[in-house]
Design a protein around this motif. Structure first.
Motif, PDB file in Angstrom:
ATOM      1  N   ARG A 333      53.863  37.659  46.243  1.00 30.47           N
ATOM      2  CA  ARG A 333      52.608  36.701  46.720  1.00 30.47           C
ATOM      3  C   ARG A 333      52.257  36.054  45.278  1.00 30.47           C
ATOM      4  NH1 ARG A 333      48.602  36.616  50.828  1.00 30.47           N
ATOM      5  NH2 ARG A 333      46.853  37.468  48.814  1.00 30.47           N
ATOM      6  N   ALA A 334      52.495  36.561  44.094  1.00 25.27           N
ATOM      7  CA  ALA A 334      52.292  35.845  42.524  1.00 25.27           C
ATOM      8  C   ALA A 334      53.217  34.359  42.895  1.00 25.27           C
ATOM      9  CB  ALA A 334      52.704  36.114  41.787  1.00 25.27           C
ATOM     10  N   LEU A 335      54.177  34.560  43.144  1.00 21.26           N
ATOM     11  CA  LEU A 335      55.635  33.679  43.274  1.00 21.26           C
ATOM     12  C   LEU A 335      54.818  31.950  44.120  1.00 21.26           C
ATOM     13  CD1 LEU A 335      58.908  35.502  43.234  1.00 21.26           C
ATOM     14  CD2 LEU A 335      58.005  33.587  41.470  1.00 21.26           C
ATOM     15  N   LYS A 336      54.511  32.807  45.287  1.00 23.70           N
ATOM     16  CA  LYS A 336      53.753  31.243  46.793  1.00 23.70           C
ATOM     17  C   LYS A 336      52.846  30.916  45.753  1.00 23.70           C
ATOM     18  CE  LYS A 336      51.841  31.022  50.636  1.00 23.70           C
ATOM     19  NZ  LYS A 336      51.749  31.991  52.706  1.00 23.70           N
ATOM     20  N   ARG A 337      51.384  31.502  44.975  1.00 24.58           N
ATOM     21  CA  ARG A 337      50.583  31.128  44.424  1.00 24.58           C
ATOM     22  C   ARG A 337      51.055  30.283  43.336  1.00 24.58           C
ATOM     23  NH1 ARG A 337      45.846  35.520  44.620  1.00 24.58           N
ATOM     24  NH2 ARG A 337      46.072  35.530  47.561  1.00 24.58           N
ATOM     25  N   GLU A 338      52.320  30.304  42.887  1.00 22.63           N
ATOM     26  CA  GLU A 338      52.523  29.700  41.767  1.00 22.63           C
ATOM     27  C   GLU A 338      51.312  29.500  40.603  1.00 22.63           C
ATOM     28  OE1 GLU A 338      53.220  25.541  43.076  1.00 22.63           O
ATOM     29  OE2 GLU A 338      54.742  26.203  43.483  1.00 22.63           O
ATOM     30  N   THR A 339      51.296  31.158  40.803  1.00 27.14           N
ATOM     31  CA  THR A 339      50.462  30.800  39.075  1.00 27.14           C
ATOM     32  C   THR A 339      50.801  31.966  38.157  1.00 27.14           C
ATOM     33  OG1 THR A 339      49.153  32.437  40.465  1.00 27.14           O
ATOM     34  CG2 THR A 339      48.166  31.066  40.494  1.00 27.14           C
ATOM     35  N   GLY A 340      52.198  32.813  38.120  1.00 33.95           N
ATOM     36  CA  GLY A 340      52.900  33.635  37.407  1.00 33.95           C
ATOM     37  C   GLY A 340      52.455  34.872  37.303  1.00 33.95           C
ATOM     38  N   ALA A 341      52.016  35.458  35.411  1.00 37.62           N
ATOM     39  CA  ALA A 341      51.575  36.730  36.153  1.00 37.62           C
ATOM     40  C   ALA A 341      50.219  36.569  36.125  1.00 37.62           C
ATOM     41  CB  ALA A 341      51.933  37.393  34.435  1.00 37.62           C
ATOM     42  N   ARG A 342      49.376  36.330  36.708  1.00 30.10           N
ATOM     43  CA  ARG A 342      48.226  35.944  36.649  1.00 30.10           C
ATOM     44  C   ARG A 342      47.980  36.302  38.580  1.00 30.10           C
ATOM     45  NH1 ARG A 342      47.333  31.685  32.998  1.00 30.10           N
ATOM     46  NH2 ARG A 342      45.859  32.160  31.476  1.00 30.10           N
ATOM     47  N   GLY A 343      48.706  35.572  38.896  1.00 31.16           N
ATOM     48  CA  GLY A 343      48.437  35.963  40.033  1.00 31.16           C
ATOM     49  C   GLY A 343      49.115  37.323  40.400  1.00 31.16           C
ATOM     50  N   LEU A 344      49.320  38.078  39.901  1.00 28.42           N
ATOM     51  CA  LEU A 344      49.999  39.569  40.097  1.00 28.42           C
ATOM     52  C   LEU A 344      48.528  40.798  40.338  1.00 28.42           C
ATOM     53  CD1 LEU A 344      52.490  40.674  37.570  1.00 28.42           C
ATOM     54  CD2 LEU A 344      53.576  39.625  40.423  1.00 28.42           C
ATOM     55  N   ARG A 345      47.587  40.405  39.216  1.00 28.94           N
ATOM     56  CA  ARG A 345      46.434  40.325  38.772  1.00 28.94           C
ATOM     57  C   ARG A 345      45.553  40.394  39.999  1.00 28.94           C
ATOM     58  NH1 ARG A 345      48.151  39.670  33.573  1.00 28.94           N
ATOM     59  NH2 ARG A 345      47.842  41.996  32.478  1.00 28.94           N
ATOM     60  N   THR A 346      45.610  38.525  40.887  1.00 28.15           N
ATOM     61  CA  THR A 346      45.174  38.465  41.718  1.00 28.15           C
ATOM     62  C   THR A 346      45.091  39.006  42.916  1.00 28.15           C
ATOM     63  OG1 THR A 346      45.089  36.277  40.893  1.00 28.15           O
ATOM     64  CG2 THR A 346      43.906  36.426  42.977  1.00 28.15           C
ATOM     65  N   ALA A 347      46.748  39.134  43.157  1.00 28.29           N
ATOM     66  CA  ALA A 347      46.525  40.339  44.448  1.00 28.29           C
ATOM     67  C   ALA A 347      46.945  41.590  44.942  1.00 28.29           C
ATOM     68  CB  ALA A 347      48.423  39.784  44.787  1.00 28.29           C
ATOM     69  N   LEU A 348      46.961  41.833  43.493  1.00 26.90           N
ATOM     70  CA  LEU A 348      46.356  43.774  43.406  1.00 26.90           C
ATOM     71  C   LEU A 348      44.657  43.859  43.041  1.00 26.90           C
ATOM     72  CD1 LEU A 348      48.084  46.527  43.385  1.00 26.90           C
ATOM     73  CD2 LEU A 348      48.510  45.898  40.330  1.00 26.90           C
ATOM     74  N   ALA A 349      44.074  43.107  42.366  1.00 28.59           N
ATOM     75  CA  ALA A 349      43.206  43.424  42.503  1.00 28.59           C
ATOM     76  C   ALA A 349      42.333  44.561  43.104  1.00 28.59           C
ATOM     77  CB  ALA A 349      42.446  43.343  41.292  1.00 28.59           C
ATOM     78  N   PRO A 350      42.211  43.390  44.338  1.00 30.69           N
ATOM     79  CA  PRO A 350      40.995  43.744  45.729  1.00 30.69           C
ATOM     80  C   PRO A 350      41.693  45.341  46.406  1.00 30.69           C
ATOM     81  CG  PRO A 350      42.186  41.932  45.545  1.00 30.69           C
ATOM     82  CD  PRO A 350      42.661  42.473  44.715  1.00 30.69           C
ATOM     83  N   VAL A 351      42.690  45.088  46.049  1.00 28.02           N
ATOM     84  CA  VAL A 351      43.527  46.917  46.545  1.00 28.02           C
ATOM     85  C   VAL A 351      42.639  47.880  45.500  1.00 28.02           C
ATOM     86  CG1 VAL A 351      45.245  48.004  47.667  1.00 28.02           C
ATOM     87  CG2 VAL A 351      45.435  45.773  48.002  1.00 28.02           C
ATOM     88  N   LEU A 352      43.314  47.649  44.302  1.00 27.79           N
ATOM     89  CA  LEU A 352      43.501  48.940  43.252  1.00 27.79           C
ATOM     90  C   LEU A 352      41.629  49.006  43.369  1.00 27.79           C
ATOM     91  CD1 LEU A 352      45.751  48.146  41.290  1.00 27.79           C
ATOM     92  CD2 LEU A 352      45.641  50.488  42.323  1.00 27.79           C
TER      93      LEU A 352
END
Length: 382
Positions: A333-352
Motif C-alpha cells: 500500500r505504501a509503494l502504491k501511494r508513493e508516500t514512502g515511510a509515511r505511507g506505512l503509518r497511514t495504512a496501519l494507523a486505522p487498524v491499530l
C-alpha cells in the motif's frame, strides 16, 4: 577562554561558555556518524547518508577549530546543502537524527510554507535565527554552532515569469520569490541580525549572530523537477516528424522518482522550476534521495513503526502480533501511494486505532493479532 573579539556582551548569558559546550561534543568520524544513524533506526539511503555524514563531520570540525584551536573559518566555506527526494524518503529525519541526536548541536527544523517576505503575514527569514537562538538556550555563540533545516523548500518555487526579475529588490513580492531573496543573505553572509523576541516588540534591540560556522540544509520533494529538466533537452516539433505522445499533454511524472546527478547539473532547470539562480548557487552540495524500496520499507515497518505500537500495547498488558501477510500488504500500500515511510503509518494507523479502541483500558492480558482477510486487515483477540 575569553569571548571572541567583537562579540556583544549580551551574547554571553550565565552558564557554560561555548568553549565548554564544544569541547563536550563527541568527536565522531563520518563512518561513526553513519553507524549511529543505523543504531537510531535510520534505514536505506546509503549514498545520501555518506554525504550527510561527511557534512556533519565537517560541521563538527569547523566549530572545534574555531572555538578550541582559535582558527577562524576561511571566507566562502559556509556549508549549505540541498536535499532532494520524494516524500517519505527520510530527508528531515536524517537531519534531526544526525545533528540534534548524534552531534548534539542546536538544531532548528522549519517549514518553508510559513514564511513570507518581511512586512506580510507569516514569519520572515530572520525568525529562523530567533528559533536557533532559543534552541541554544539564548546563547548567541552556541547558536552560531548550530544547524537550520528548512523543509518543503521546493514550495518556495513560483510560476515561471521573467517579468518578476525586472523589478527585483525594488518592490515587495508576496510570492515565494520574496522569501527566496531574503534567503540569499542568510546563506552567504558572515553575520546577520535577528530579533531575540521574534519581533513581537520593538523595545528589545536586535542581536547579531555569526554565520561563518552555521550549516543550512534545505529539503524538498521537488515533484516535477525531473520532467522539467528532461523537457529542456527535448526539442518540440509540430506537424510531420512530431513524436507521438510527446509535446502535447505533459507526461504524468511519478511522485516517487529519483532526481539524478545529471538532472541536478542542469542549473537552468531550477530557474525554469521557479527559483532564483543565485539562490541555488548558494548551495555547494546537492544530495539526491532515492525512493524507498519494498525491503527498506519492510525494515522501517518492523523496527520503527510496529515497535512503537508494540511498546504501547505492552503498557496495556497486551501483546501485538502481526502476520507476515499483513506486513507485505502494508508495504504494498505504501509503494502504491508513493508516500514512502509515511505511507506505512497511514495504512496501519486505522487498524491499530480500532484495536486500541476495543482492547485498551480493560486491564485484561491478551494477544491482539493482525490478520489479512478479503484484502483488509483485521484485529483478532486470542
Amino acid at each position: 577562554m575569553p569571548p571572541r573579539p567583537g562579540a556583544e556582551p549580551s551574547s554571553f548569558p550565565e552558564g557554560p561558555p561555548v568553549q565548554e559546550r564544544v569541547a563536550a561534543l563527541e568527536v565522531l568520524s563520518p563512518q561513526d556518524i553513519d553507524a549511529r544513524l543505523g543504531d537510531l533506526g535510520y534505514r536505506g539511503q546509503s549514498e545520501a547518508r555518506r554525504a550527510a555524514a561527511v557534512l556533519a563531520y565537517r560541521h563538527l570540525r569547523r566549530i572545534r577549530r574555531l572555538y578550541l584551536e582559535g582558527i577562524e573559518p576561511e571566507p566562502g566555506t559556509r556549508e549549505n546543502a540541498l536535499f532532494l527526494g520524494p516524500t517519505g524518503s527520510g530527508k528531515t529525519f536524517l537531519v534531526e537524527l544526525m545533528f540534534r541526536e548524534i552531534l548534539g548541536v542546536p538544531t532548528v527544523l522549519a517549514d518553508a510554507t510559513q514564511f513570507s517576505e518581511t512586512g506580510y503575514i507569516g514569519d520572515d527569514v530572520s525568525s529562523l535565527l530567533s528559533r536557533l537562538y532559543e534552541a541554544a538556550d539564548r546563547d548567541a555563540e552556541w547558536a552560531a554552532c548550530g544547524v537550520i533545516c528548512m523543509d518543503e523548500f521546493d514550495k518556495l518555487a513560483t510560476s515561471r515569469s521573467d517579468s518578476r526579475f525586472s523589478g527585483q529588490q525594488t518592490t515587495k513580492d508576496v510570492s515565494g520569490f520574496g522569501v527566496q531573496r531574503s534567503l540569499l543573505h542568510l546563506l552567504s553572509a558572515s553575520n546577520a541580525t535577528f530579533p531575540p523576541d521574534f519581533g513581537f516588540t520593538s523595545r528589545i534591540r536586535s542581536e547579531t549572530l555569526e554565520l561563518s560556522c552555521l550549516t543550512f540544509i534545505a529539503c524538498g520533494a521537488f515533484s516535477g523537477f525531473r520532467g522539467t529538466a528532461e523537457n529542456m533537452t527535448h526539442v518540440e516539433r509540430v506537424g510531420f516528424g512530431r513524436e507521438p505522445g510527446k509535446g502535447g499533454a505533459r507526461d504524468a511524472e511519478s511522485i516517487a522518482t529519483r532526481i539524478t546527478d545529471e538532472h541536478l547539473e542542469n542549473t537552468t532547470a531550477f530557474s525554469r522550476y521557479g527559483f532564483i539562480p543565485e539562490l541555488i548557487g548558494r548551495f555547494n552540495r546537492l544530495v539526491s534521495f532515492n525512493p524507498l524500496d519494498a525491503a527498506t520499507l519492510g525494515d522501517i515497518l518492523q523496527n520503527n513503526v510496529l515497535r512503537t505500537w508494540e511498546r504501547e500495547f505492552e503498557h496495556e498488558g497486551l501483546q501485538l502480533s502481526v502476520d507476515p501477510a499483513v506486513r507485505d500488504w502494508i508495504v504494498a500500500r505504501a509503494l502504491k501511494r508513493e508516500t514512502g515511510a509515511r505511507g506505512l503509518r497511514t495504512a496501519l494507523a486505522p487498524v491499530l486505532e480500532a484495536a486500541a479502541y476495543e482492547h485498551f483500558g480493560h486491564g485484561r492480558a491478551a494477544t491482539v493479532r493482525l490478520v489479512l482477510k478479503d484484502d483488509a486487515v483485521h484485529a483478532v483477540r486470542d
